[in-house]
Scaffold this active site. Structure first.
Site, short mmCIF file in Angstrom:
data_model
loop_
_atom_site.label_atom_id
_atom_site.label_comp_id
_atom_site.label_asym_id
_atom_site.label_seq_id
_atom_site.Cartn_x
_atom_site.Cartn_y
_atom_site.Cartn_z
N LYS A 57 0.83 -1.20 0.00
CA LYS A 57 0.00 0.00 0.00
C LYS A 57 0.87 1.26 0.00
CE LYS A 57 -3.86 -2.20 2.43
NZ LYS A 57 -4.62 -2.27 3.72
N SER A 73 -0.68 0.64 6.03
CA SER A 73 -0.96 -0.22 7.17
C SER A 73 -1.97 -1.29 6.77
CB SER A 73 -1.51 0.60 8.34
OG SER A 73 -1.63 -0.19 9.51
N ASP A 74 -1.89 -2.42 7.46
CA ASP A 74 -2.85 -3.48 7.22
C ASP A 74 -3.02 -4.28 8.50
OD1 ASP A 74 -4.44 -4.78 4.94
OD2 ASP A 74 -3.53 -6.50 5.96
N GLN A 75 -4.21 -4.83 8.67
CA GLN A 75 -4.49 -5.63 9.87
C GLN A 75 -5.18 -6.92 9.47
OE1 GLN A 75 -7.70 -4.59 12.83
NE2 GLN A 75 -5.91 -4.25 14.12
N ALA A 110 0.31 -4.35 10.82
CA ALA A 110 1.58 -3.92 10.25
C ALA A 110 1.50 -2.47 9.81
CB ALA A 110 1.96 -4.80 9.06
#
Length: 197
Positions: A57, A73-75, A110
């Site tokens: 991203k 960011s990613d979850q 992250a």
């Protein structure tokens, strides 16, 4: 001798939750949607998914803004190695919460920071252990009707009524569960050249 102007700061996300968290740092920033396929790769673990997507991203947006410092960011909700993403609808949210009730779920969150012009690219992972209560079907239904968290990994928003679903939260970066670990974000953007204080 004049100092260089600060680099633009961009959040590579349209998530209202991440935007609200980043606003806490009182830094000017813009929001640009990333164009990334979020489909997990075969055999990819939940932490690997979160890290890969956060970096993808940030890199996606940095391509169009090479002088900027870009945050991605990613979850991923991780139940015993099984990735649970955003449910998207009521039926899938019920199924997720039924699967998680009485269990510990690790929310893998992250954050990646990229600046193409300087070659800076780093990723950090925050792992939040969340113990869900042994919820009844009626409690799950009542929660979902009240909060409709269909855009949240694991179908729960701990910053709202979702806190009532939980027995315990263990982490070292308090905002990671909401979607952006600000302690790690501060460290990364400072390393990339943006002063928070």
């Amino acid at each position: 001798m004049s100092s260089l102007p600060p680099r633009p700061l961009i959040l590579a996300s349209t998530s209202v939750y991440r935007r609200q968290l980043l606003e806490r740092l009182r830094l000017p920033f813009s929001v640009v949607a990333s164009q990334v396929d979020e489909t997990p790769l075969p055999g990819e673990t939940p932490p690997d998914i979160a890290c890969r997507l956060a970096l993808a991203k940030a890199r996606s947006v940095a391509q169009a803004h090479p002088t900027a410092v870009v945050i991605g960011s990613d979850q991923v909700a991780d139940l015993a190695g099984q990735a649970l993403g955003k449910p998207g609808n009521h039926v899938r949210a019920i199924a997720q919460l039924q699967t998680m009730r009485g269990n510990t779920v690790v929310f893998q969150t992250a954050v990646a920071v990229v600046c193409l012009e300087t070659g800076f690219a780093q990723t950090e992972l925050a792992q939040v252990k969340v113990r869900f209560r042994a919820l009844t079907d009626a409690q799950i239904e009542a929660y979902l009707l009240a909060e409709t968290p269909y855009d949240c990994a694991g179908s729960a928003k701990s910053e709202g009524l979702g806190i009532a679903l939980l027995e315990r939260i263990d982490n070292d970066d308090p905002t990671a569960l909401i979607g952006l670990p600000l302690i790690r974000t501060c460290q990364l953007i400072q390393a990339a050249g943006i002063q928070v204080l």
